[in-house]
Structure formats: structure tokens, C-alpha cells
Design an enzyme around this catalytic site. Structure first.
Site, short mmCIF file in Angstrom:
data_model
loop_
_atom_site.label_atom_id
_atom_site.label_comp_id
_atom_site.label_asym_id
_atom_site.label_seq_id
_atom_site.Cartn_x
_atom_site.Cartn_y
_atom_site.Cartn_z
N ASP A 12 8.01 8.87 56.17
CA ASP A 12 9.43 9.17 56.19
C ASP A 12 9.85 9.63 57.58
O ASP A 12 9.04 10.13 58.37
CB ASP A 12 9.76 10.27 55.18
CG ASP A 12 9.46 9.84 53.75
OD1 ASP A 12 9.41 8.62 53.50
OD2 ASP A 12 9.29 10.73 52.90
N LYS A 13 11.13 9.49 57.86
CA LYS A 13 11.67 9.85 59.16
C LYS A 13 11.32 11.29 59.53
O LYS A 13 11.01 11.59 60.70
CB LYS A 13 13.19 9.66 59.15
CG LYS A 13 13.89 10.05 60.43
CD LYS A 13 15.40 9.87 60.31
CE LYS A 13 16.13 10.37 61.54
NZ LYS A 13 17.59 10.22 61.43
#
Length: 235
Positions: free
Chosen positions: A102-103
Site C-alpha cells: 500500500d502507498k
């Protein structure tokens, strides 16, 4: 291999740009060549461009300590990607991230142009274990160990494959743990924790199979795998 393909593979030039350079003349084994479709042996022939010998490498393997605010993609119109972090000389191999983080998740990211190995590492059928360190708002309890081991059920009804939870600390409404999973559903660790009544505040991947994050790599730094790391990973 065609000369234009060889040059586009070993430099930052596109295929079209390589053809323009070739038409001006390229030295191959001390012979001047001007035809883009000229066939070469990429492992034996000596190809000189702008005074530099080009070296062909079929596959490369890069370990990165992915920072937050970076997406696991080769390109993105808005966000910075893990590939954007690479130096120009490392981008020529056209690597891609193996799986995703995930970012806002940090930690181990493997980048390669070896599609076969990538499939082996991310396919749920291969049961390659990934280790994450997680901090959550909420109390992780011993009863959660069994739930994770048997396969926690997510909010959409999906039952995760059996996993392992190792509680490191649980006090004052916050907990720290290591979690080991063999699949990579969208936001999986966060959703698993949510099913246990906890909210992830920090997440970092520590390993993929035998490959462990080099503790000497700072966030945003990367290096090529050692022969020993690669041999263990490809067994």
C-alpha cells in the site's frame, strides 16, 4: 538479437531513439554498423555507443526499502512510484514491483524483470510466506492467534488462508505484532486486523520467502540482490 532492441534494452533510449543513433553508426567488434535490424550475440559481441561498451543482462533483481507515499507501480500520472526512485542506469532493465505494498506501507519491495520468479513469489498457490511488522490501535489477544491460524474472515465474507500472528506487545490499547501471510489480497493485513477489532497505524514488510529486508537500507534506498540471496530465493 536485433541491434535496436539490444540498445533499447541496455540504455535509456527507446526503440525509435536507438534506430536514430544506429543510423549514425555503431561500432560492433570494431566494425561500423548502421542497420537497426543487424543481428548480434548479446552475450559475446562488443557494442560501443558514445564511447561506452553496452553490457547485456537478461534479468536483474533489486531489493528496496520502500518509503511511504510511494505506490507499487511502474508508472503513475500523479503519485511517485517505486520505479521513479531508481537511478537512470537501473531503469534501463525495465523492472517492475513483485506484488504490491500500500502507498502508506513501508518495507521490503522486490523489483525485477523476471516474470517467472515474480509469479512464483506472488501466486497464492505457491504458499510463499511474507512477514510484516504491524502496529495497531486496539488490543491483540491470545485468542486472536487461533482465529488467524484458522483463517480470519474479512468484512466481505472472504476467509483468508491460514496465517500466523506473533504478538510482541499489547498494552494501553495499542499492540505490536508480526504477521505471516501467504497471499496478498487488497489491503489484506489492514482488513485482517480490522476483523480482530484493531486499526493498523503502521505497517512494514520484513521478508518475502527467504529474502529478508536489509536493515542497512534506509527508506528509499535499494541494492541488487547478492548471489546467495538470489540462489535461496529461486530454489
Amino acid at each position: 538479437m536485433r541491434l535496436d532492441k539490444f540498445i533499447s534494452t541496455t540504455t535509456t533510449l527507446s526503440r525509435a531513439e536507438a534506430k536514430k543513433v544506429i543510423k549514425k553508426g555503431i561500432l560492433i567488434n570494431d566494425k561500423l554498423i548502421k542497420t537497426p535490424d543487424y543481428k548480434i550475440d548479446e552475450f559475446k559481441d562488443q557494442v560501443i555507443v558514445n564511447g561506452n561498451r553496452l553490457v547485456y543482462q537478461k534479468y536483474v533483481y533489486i531489493m528496496m526499502n520502500k518509503p511511504k507515499d510511494t505506490v507499487s507501480a511502474t508508472e503513475d500520472a500523479i503519485e511517485r512510484t517505486v520505479v521513479d526512485i531508481l537511478r537512470d542506469e537501473d531503469r534501463i532493465y525495465k523492472v517492475f514491483p513483485v506484488g504490491r505494498l500500500d502507498k502508506d506501507t513501508e518495507g521490503l519491495m522486490l523489483l525485477t524483470n523476471d516474470g517467472e520468479l515474480a509469479h512464483k513469489l506472488i501466486s497464492p498457490k505457491k504458499d510463499v510466506e511474507k512477514k510484516y511488522y504491524v502496529e495497531v490501535s486496539g488490543e491483540l489477544k491470545n485468542e486472536h492467534l487461533k482465529i488467524i491460524k484458522e483463517g480470519v474472515i474479512l468484512e466481505d465474507g472472504y476467509r483468508c488462508k491460514p496465517a500466523r500472528l506473533e504478538i510482541l506487545d499489547s498494552s494501553e490499547g495499542n499492540s505490536k505484532a508480526n504477521i505471516f501471510i501467504t497471499e496478498g489480497k487488497f489491503h489484506q493485513v489492514k482488513r485482517m486486523m480490522k476483523s480482530l477489532g484493531a486499526t493498523v497505524t503502521y505497517l512494514k514488510r520484513l521478508s518475502i520467502g527467504s529474502l529478508k529486508l536489509d536493515e542497512n537500507l534506509k527508506l528509499g534506498e535499494y541494492r541488487y540482490l547478492t548471489d546467495d540471496e538470489l540462489n535461496k530465493l529461486t530454489k
